[in-house]
Write a protein that holds these residues in place. Structure first.
Motif, short mmCIF file in Angstrom:
data_model
loop_
_atom_site.label_atom_id
_atom_site.label_comp_id
_atom_site.label_asym_id
_atom_site.label_seq_id
_atom_site.Cartn_x
_atom_site.Cartn_y
_atom_site.Cartn_z
N LEU A 78 -25.03 8.09 51.64
CA LEU A 78 -25.93 7.14 52.29
C LEU A 78 -25.30 5.77 52.46
O LEU A 78 -25.44 5.14 53.52
N LEU A 79 -24.60 5.30 51.45
CA LEU A 79 -23.93 4.00 51.56
C LEU A 79 -22.84 4.07 52.62
O LEU A 79 -22.68 3.14 53.43
N GLY A 80 -22.10 5.16 52.65
CA GLY A 80 -21.05 5.33 53.66
C GLY A 80 -21.62 5.30 55.07
O GLY A 80 -21.08 4.65 55.97
N ILE A 81 -22.74 5.99 55.27
CA ILE A 81 -23.39 5.99 56.58
C ILE A 81 -23.86 4.59 56.94
O ILE A 81 -23.64 4.11 58.05
N LYS A 82 -24.49 3.92 55.98
CA LYS A 82 -24.99 2.56 56.23
C LYS A 82 -23.86 1.61 56.60
O LYS A 82 -24.02 0.75 57.45
N MET A 83 -22.69 1.80 55.96
CA MET A 83 -21.55 0.92 56.22
C MET A 83 -20.73 1.36 57.43
O MET A 83 -19.75 0.72 57.78
N GLY A 84 -21.11 2.45 58.07
CA GLY A 84 -20.41 2.91 59.27
C GLY A 84 -19.14 3.70 58.98
O GLY A 84 -18.32 3.89 59.86
N HIS A 85 -18.97 4.17 57.74
CA HIS A 85 -17.80 4.97 57.40
C HIS A 85 -17.97 6.39 57.92
O HIS A 85 -19.09 6.87 58.10
N THR A 86 -16.86 7.05 58.14
CA THR A 86 -16.91 8.46 58.52
C THR A 86 -17.00 9.29 57.25
O THR A 86 -16.17 9.19 56.36
N ILE A 87 -18.03 10.11 57.19
CA ILE A 87 -18.25 10.99 56.04
C ILE A 87 -17.55 12.32 56.35
O ILE A 87 -17.75 12.88 57.43
N PRO A 88 -16.74 12.82 55.43
CA PRO A 88 -16.04 14.08 55.69
C PRO A 88 -17.02 15.23 55.99
O PRO A 88 -18.07 15.35 55.36
N VAL A 89 -16.66 16.03 56.97
CA VAL A 89 -17.43 17.22 57.30
C VAL A 89 -17.12 18.27 56.23
O VAL A 89 -15.96 18.50 55.90
N ILE A 90 -18.15 18.89 55.68
CA ILE A 90 -17.96 19.90 54.64
C ILE A 90 -18.61 21.19 55.12
O ILE A 90 -19.80 21.21 55.47
N ASP A 91 -17.82 22.25 55.14
CA ASP A 91 -18.30 23.58 55.58
C ASP A 91 -19.00 23.50 56.93
O ASP A 91 -20.02 24.15 57.15
N GLY A 92 -18.49 22.68 57.83
CA GLY A 92 -19.05 22.55 59.17
C GLY A 92 -20.29 21.68 59.26
O GLY A 92 -20.88 21.55 60.32
N ILE A 93 -20.69 21.08 58.16
CA ILE A 93 -21.89 20.23 58.15
C ILE A 93 -21.47 18.78 58.32
O ILE A 93 -20.79 18.21 57.47
N ASP A 94 -21.88 18.20 59.42
CA ASP A 94 -21.49 16.83 59.78
C ASP A 94 -22.72 15.93 59.72
O ASP A 94 -23.66 16.11 60.49
N VAL A 95 -22.73 15.00 58.78
CA VAL A 95 -23.88 14.09 58.64
C VAL A 95 -23.64 12.74 59.30
O VAL A 95 -24.47 11.84 59.19
N ASN A 96 -22.52 12.60 59.98
CA ASN A 96 -22.21 11.33 60.63
C ASN A 96 -23.16 11.10 61.80
O ASN A 96 -23.49 12.01 62.54
N ILE A 97 -23.58 9.85 61.93
CA ILE A 97 -24.48 9.47 63.03
C ILE A 97 -23.63 9.23 64.26
O ILE A 97 -22.73 8.38 64.24
N LYS A 98 -23.89 9.98 65.29
CA LYS A 98 -23.10 9.87 66.52
C LYS A 98 -23.53 8.68 67.36
O LYS A 98 -22.73 8.00 67.94
N GLU A 99 -24.85 8.46 67.43
CA GLU A 99 -25.37 7.38 68.26
C GLU A 99 -26.76 7.00 67.78
O GLU A 99 -27.59 7.87 67.52
#
Length: 101
Positions: A78-99
């Motif tokens: 959650l902190l990584g997302i809030k700070m705009g960091h790229t969160i590693p994709v794990i087992d094809g699950i991508d939680v990064n906000i695209k837009e």
């Protein structure tokens, strides 16, 4: 609800609430990659997820260590997302906000 979690739910909600939220699925997948070590001299347990830098926990029991590691992982994501960091994709699950709309 914690402010970061509430913000994440607002920014990245799923269209089908009956399915696992993506964040929960990502945490579950990451926890499957956790490694634990029982420390000598009754010092407790240490756990980490090597593919996620800085995600580790230390507790008196293995169960407590798992719980702490899960909490650290959730906050790290959650902190990584809030700070705009790229969160590693794990087992094809991508939680990064695209837009953000």
């Amino acid at each position: 609800m914690e402010p970061l979690l509430e913000e994440y739910n607002i920014l990245y909600s799923r269209s089908d609430p009956k399915t696992d939220p993506m964040l929960t699925a990502h945490i579950h997948a990451a926890m499957q990659k956790a490694h634990y070590e029982i420390l000598p001299d009754n010092e407790g347990c240490f756990g980490k997820i090597e593919c996620l830098q800085g995600v580790w926990a230390n507790a008196s029991t293995l169960e407590a260590c798992r719980d702490e590691l899960r909490e650290v992982l959730g906050e790290w994501i959650l902190l990584g997302i809030k700070m705009g960091h790229t969160i590693p994709v794990i087992d094809g699950i991508d939680v990064n906000i695209k837009e953000v709309v």
